[in-house]
Design a protein around this motif. Structure first.
Motif, PDB file in Angstrom:
ATOM      1  N   VAL A  34      62.577 -11.437   0.348  1.00  0.00           N
ATOM      2  CA  VAL A  34      63.331 -10.194   0.179  1.00  0.00           C
ATOM      3  C   VAL A  34      62.581  -9.019   0.821  1.00  0.00           C
ATOM      4  O   VAL A  34      63.191  -8.173   1.487  1.00  0.00           O
ATOM      5  N   ALA A  38      63.765  -6.736   4.035  1.00  0.00           N
ATOM      6  CA  ALA A  38      63.791  -5.266   4.032  1.00  0.00           C
ATOM      7  C   ALA A  38      63.114  -4.729   5.283  1.00  0.00           C
ATOM      8  O   ALA A  38      63.667  -3.879   5.991  1.00  0.00           O
ATOM      9  N   HIS A  88      69.447  -9.659  -0.476  1.00  0.00           N
ATOM     10  CA  HIS A  88      68.976  -8.824  -1.577  1.00  0.00           C
ATOM     11  C   HIS A  88      70.060  -8.624  -2.634  1.00  0.00           C
ATOM     12  O   HIS A  88      69.777  -8.546  -3.829  1.00  0.00           O
TER      13      HIS A  88
END
Length: 157
Positions: A34, A38, A88
């Motif tokens: 995750v 990002a 996410h």
């Protein structure tokens, strides 16, 4: 180039006694994925991390059950794109499996001059301010968004 970046802090109180509690295993097992997602997302600028490449060991609340995330984005739209239109989002949908409710607000956003990096303590103060005073141009949440300062002046003309 943007004159301002969107800073955001989000915190969560874990159901587990700490990040190593077995109830947190699936969350922890996906944390690197995750975080990497990002960093590769459109509009990502920066995120707070320690030597282990995450922020789960940082403890500004002196509570082993609270984890914190701070990141900067080019704008609200790119942050929301990452949050809601990538892998996410699966973790957002499932957050009740790992986390308890935390105060009035668990996410705070504010505009910072591009290139500025506030401290973790300043980010925590922003969240505390939002919890005590509600959303404003100083600090806001996902429901009550405010444009970057240069956007406000442009729209006012």
């Amino acid at each position: 180039m943007n004159q301002y970046h969107l800073a955001e802090i989000n915190i969560a109180k874990m159901k587990g006694v700490d990040i190593n509690d077995p109830i947190m295993k699936e969350f922890v097992d996906n944390l690197d994925l995750v975080n990497t997602l990002a960093e590769k997302s459109e509009g990502f600028v920066w995120r707070l991390k320690d030597d282990s490449s995450n922020a789960t060991n940082l403890n500004p609340y002196n509570d082993e059950q609270i984890i914190v995330n701070v990141s900067f984005w080019e704008n609200i739209e790119t942050l929301e794109g990452y949050m809601y239109k990538t892998f996410h989002s699966e973790f957002l949908k499932r957050r009740k499996e790992w986390f308890l409710k935390f105060g009035k607000a668990h996410t705070a956003m504010w505009w910072i001059p591009a290139g500025q990096i506030p401290t973790l303590e300043e980010a925590v103060e922003k969240l505390d301010y939002l919890q005590q005073n509600g959303a404003s141009e100083i600090v806001f949440d996902l429901r009550n968004k405010f444009p970057a300062p240069n956007e406000s002046k442009t729209k006012a003309k």
